[in-house]
Design an enzyme around this catalytic site. Structure first.
Site, PDB file in Angstrom:
ATOM      1  N   ARG A  46      52.120  79.798  55.517  1.00  0.00           N
ATOM      2  CA  ARG A  46      53.502  79.805  56.008  1.00  0.00           C
ATOM      3  C   ARG A  46      53.438  79.990  57.523  1.00  0.00           C
ATOM      4  O   ARG A  46      52.386  80.169  58.108  1.00  0.00           O
ATOM      5  CB  ARG A  46      54.360  80.883  55.334  1.00  0.00           C
ATOM      6  CG  ARG A  46      53.721  82.229  54.935  1.00  0.00           C
ATOM      7  CD  ARG A  46      53.166  83.025  56.033  1.00  0.00           C
ATOM      8  NE  ARG A  46      54.139  83.244  57.095  1.00  0.00           N
ATOM      9  CZ  ARG A  46      53.797  83.608  58.304  1.00  0.00           C
ATOM     10  NH1 ARG A  46      52.520  83.785  58.615  1.00  0.00           N
ATOM     11  NH2 ARG A  46      54.696  83.791  59.230  1.00  0.00           N
ATOM     12  N   GLY A  47      54.605  79.809  58.130  1.00  0.00           N
ATOM     13  CA  GLY A  47      54.650  79.829  59.590  1.00  0.00           C
ATOM     14  C   GLY A  47      54.859  78.416  60.101  1.00  0.00           C
ATOM     15  O   GLY A  47      54.120  77.503  59.709  1.00  0.00           O
ATOM     16  N   ALA A  48      55.847  78.221  60.952  1.00  0.00           N
ATOM     17  CA  ALA A  48      56.242  76.856  61.321  1.00  0.00           C
ATOM     18  C   ALA A  48      55.078  75.978  61.777  1.00  0.00           C
ATOM     19  O   ALA A  48      54.795  74.942  61.157  1.00  0.00           O
ATOM     20  CB  ALA A  48      57.344  76.935  62.388  1.00  0.00           C
ATOM     21  N   ARG A  80      59.411  72.578  52.170  1.00  0.00           N
ATOM     22  CA  ARG A  80      60.262  73.614  52.784  1.00  0.00           C
ATOM     23  C   ARG A  80      61.135  72.940  53.829  1.00  0.00           C
ATOM     24  O   ARG A  80      60.687  72.039  54.535  1.00  0.00           O
ATOM     25  CB  ARG A  80      59.421  74.729  53.438  1.00  0.00           C
ATOM     26  CG  ARG A  80      58.671  75.600  52.441  1.00  0.00           C
ATOM     27  CD  ARG A  80      58.027  76.810  53.102  1.00  0.00           C
ATOM     28  NE  ARG A  80      59.014  77.831  53.431  1.00  0.00           N
ATOM     29  CZ  ARG A  80      58.753  78.884  54.196  1.00  0.00           C
ATOM     30  NH1 ARG A  80      57.559  79.011  54.760  1.00  0.00           N
ATOM     31  NH2 ARG A  80      59.672  79.791  54.440  1.00  0.00           N
ATOM     32  N   GLN A 176      56.356  89.775  55.902  1.00  0.00           N
ATOM     33  CA  GLN A 176      55.359  89.150  56.781  1.00  0.00           C
ATOM     34  C   GLN A 176      54.907  90.131  57.867  1.00  0.00           C
ATOM     35  O   GLN A 176      53.760  90.129  58.295  1.00  0.00           O
ATOM     36  CB  GLN A 176      55.915  87.893  57.455  1.00  0.00           C
ATOM     37  CG  GLN A 176      56.138  86.698  56.530  1.00  0.00           C
ATOM     38  CD  GLN A 176      57.536  86.624  55.986  1.00  0.00           C
ATOM     39  OE1 GLN A 176      58.175  87.662  55.776  1.00  0.00           O
ATOM     40  NE2 GLN A 176      58.027  85.416  55.729  1.00  0.00           N
ATOM     41  N   ASP A 217      61.670  78.598  64.087  1.00  0.00           N
ATOM     42  CA  ASP A 217      61.344  77.558  63.101  1.00  0.00           C
ATOM     43  C   ASP A 217      61.980  76.218  63.451  1.00  0.00           C
ATOM     44  O   ASP A 217      61.444  75.167  63.090  1.00  0.00           O
ATOM     45  CB  ASP A 217      61.772  78.021  61.701  1.00  0.00           C
ATOM     46  CG  ASP A 217      60.856  79.114  61.202  1.00  0.00           C
ATOM     47  OD1 ASP A 217      61.060  80.283  61.602  1.00  0.00           O
ATOM     48  OD2 ASP A 217      59.906  78.803  60.472  1.00  0.00           O
ATOM     49  N   ASN A 227      65.325  81.174  62.805  1.00  0.00           N
ATOM     50  CA  ASN A 227      64.122  81.968  62.646  1.00  0.00           C
ATOM     51  C   ASN A 227      64.309  82.868  61.439  1.00  0.00           C
ATOM     52  O   ASN A 227      65.372  82.892  60.811  1.00  0.00           O
ATOM     53  CB  ASN A 227      63.823  82.771  63.916  1.00  0.00           C
ATOM     54  CG  ASN A 227      62.412  83.343  63.915  1.00  0.00           C
ATOM     55  OD1 ASN A 227      61.434  82.629  63.695  1.00  0.00           O
ATOM     56  ND2 ASN A 227      62.308  84.652  64.124  1.00  0.00           N
ATOM     57  N   LYS A 228      63.259  83.620  61.103  1.00  0.00           N
ATOM     58  CA  LYS A 228      63.299  84.462  59.912  1.00  0.00           C
ATOM     59  C   LYS A 228      64.575  85.307  59.842  1.00  0.00           C
ATOM     60  O   LYS A 228      65.015  85.855  60.866  1.00  0.00           O
ATOM     61  CB  LYS A 228      62.066  85.381  59.925  1.00  0.00           C
ATOM     62  CG  LYS A 228      61.871  86.236  58.709  1.00  0.00           C
ATOM     63  CD  LYS A 228      61.918  85.477  57.395  1.00  0.00           C
ATOM     64  CE  LYS A 228      61.005  84.306  57.379  1.00  0.00           C
ATOM     65  NZ  LYS A 228      61.316  83.311  56.333  1.00  0.00           N
TER      66      LYS A 228
HETATM   67  C1  LIG Z   1      55.093  80.828  64.737  1.00  0.00           C
HETATM   68  S1  LIG Z   1      56.649  80.599  64.072  1.00  0.00           S
HETATM   69  C2  LIG Z   1      56.526  81.476  62.574  1.00  0.00           C
HETATM   70  C3  LIG Z   1      57.863  81.594  61.908  1.00  0.00           C
HETATM   71  O1  LIG Z   1      57.759  81.187  60.537  1.00  0.00           O
HETATM   72  C4  LIG Z   1      58.134  82.289  59.735  1.00  0.00           C
HETATM   73  O2  LIG Z   1      58.768  81.915  58.563  1.00  0.00           O
HETATM   74  P1  LIG Z   1      57.924  81.867  57.182  1.00  0.00           P
HETATM   75  O3  LIG Z   1      57.024  83.061  57.164  1.00  0.00           O
HETATM   76  O4  LIG Z   1      59.012  81.894  56.108  1.00  0.00           O
HETATM   77  O5  LIG Z   1      57.190  80.543  57.207  1.00  0.00           O
HETATM   78  C5  LIG Z   1      59.070  83.082  60.617  1.00  0.00           C
HETATM   79  O6  LIG Z   1      60.351  82.485  60.694  1.00  0.00           O
HETATM   80  C6  LIG Z   1      58.334  83.024  61.914  1.00  0.00           C
HETATM   81  O7  LIG Z   1      59.086  83.350  63.037  1.00  0.00           O
END
Ligand SMILES: CSC[C@H]1O[C@H](OP(=O)(O)O)[C@H](O)[C@@H]1O
Length: 327
Positions: A46-48, A80, A176, A217, A227-228
């Site tokens: 996960r992570g953009a 996603r 996270q 994101d 964002n999250k």
């Molecule tokens: C480097 S941007 C990471 C970004 O992605 C995360 O979401 P997820 O863990 O659901 O993929 C979160 O929004 C972070 O800021």
């Protein structure tokens, strides 16, 4: 030591299972686009930016496993909805459908660019950080495959002696922050303290937060960004307390089709991710739970946008277009 969330070996894309960190380091093999899409959907990775790199290698695997490129592309696009990096990467892979070698070279280029842009983001971001910094969710190497975005800037600012301490939001419901950011900062040797999300206002009110920096994101051309979940609230708190607030992102996370954040798709995830923690129920059985995975922060709450081309300041609809080289 930098954690690497994936590797491509023997025609297999291996994912470090982020659902099991920090307690176990388990690698999940992906041998097809279908398996890769499932790994993204279930947040093994996960992570953009990391999602973008993974989707690119999913298209390489499609060629190796005999999947039809169009179907593989569609499967990955459905994994996603919010992080634009996934769609950016798949758009770059499309011209190479049917050509394994070209697909592999493009996927490698996308990964290499993540590392290069994040070195620049880390340097530019470090210059605006000092003292005690608060961050949300996870934006380190695990979320990108490179040096990290917001967390890359924090780690670099600590290396330069500018940042002395980090407040780490646990980031309910998926944790996270507690599981991944704490893990990365511990490996990087950066002093940090875990807080529950509802402690951020208290620490700000105590004068213990000098800046907030976090990930992105998807950003619209006017600077509104997704964002999250919890980011929007932090932005309001930061403005109330007069604390600088910075989203950090590679410019590939800007969606040039969007004039504002009103059109950014917000992922709804399962209620079970709210009502259970590590398989243990924390609410009455069957009790309804909401789970928007992201929220949108309006541009007027942003102090500056940290990118690989520098820190951008208002008016963001002008500074973003200039950074992107579009009229
Ligand atoms: C480097 S941007 C990471 C970004 O992605 C995360 O979401 P997820 O863990 O659901 O993929 C979160 O929004 C972070 O800021």
């Amino acid at each position: 030591m930098r954690v690497v969330p994936f590797r491509f070996e023997e025609n297999t894309f291996w994912l470090l299972d982020q659902r099991k960190l920090p307690f176990e380091e388990v690698w999940v093999p992906c041998k097809s686009a279908q398996e890769t899409a499932l790994g993204i959907k279930e947040m093994v990775v996960r992570g953009a930016p990391a999602i973008g790199v993974t989707a690119a290698y999913g298209m390489v695997l499609a060629h190796l496993s005999g999947e039809k490129p169009a179907q593989a592309d569609a499967l990955l696009r459905q994994s996603r909805p919010t992080a634009v990096n996934l769609f950016y990467a798949l758009d770059r892979m499309k011209p190479h459908w049917g050509n394994l070698e070209a697909s592999l070279q493009e996927a490698k280029a996308i990964w290499t660019e993540v590392e290069a842009t994040e070195q620049a983001i880390s340097q530019h971001g470090a210059r605006v950080l000092k003292g005690q910094v608060l961050t949300h969710c996870n934006t380190g190497p695990l979320a990108t495959g490179g040096f990290g975005t917001a967390l890359g800037a924090i780690i670099e600012a600590h290396r330069q002696g500018r940042v002395t301490h980090v407040w780490v939001d646990e980031t309910r419901p998926y944790l996270q922050g507690a599981r991944l950011t704490a893990y990365e900062l511990q490996k990087a040797g950066v002093p940090a303290t875990l807080i529950t999300d509802n402690m951020a206002a208290y620490q700000m009110g105590q004068g213990q937060v000098d800046a907030v920096i976090l990930g992105t994101d998807r950003m619209a051309l006017n600077g509104d960004f997704a964002n999250k979940i919890g980011t929007y609230g932090l932005a309001i708190l930061a403005q109330y307390h007069g604390i600088p607030f910075y989203p950090a992102l590679p410019l590939s996370s800007v969606d040039p089709r969007l004039e504002s954040g009103t059109q950014i798709p917000i992922e709804e995830r399962s209620a079970r991710e709210v009502t259970f923690i590590r398989g243990q129920p924390i609410a009455p059985e069957g009790f309804p739970a909401a789970h928007p995975g992201f929220d949108v922060t309006p541009n007027h709450l942003i102090t500056g946008i940290v990118t690989e081309k520098g820190v951008l300041y208002p008016p963001f609809d002008e500074s973003l277009r200039a950074a992107l080289g579009i009229g």
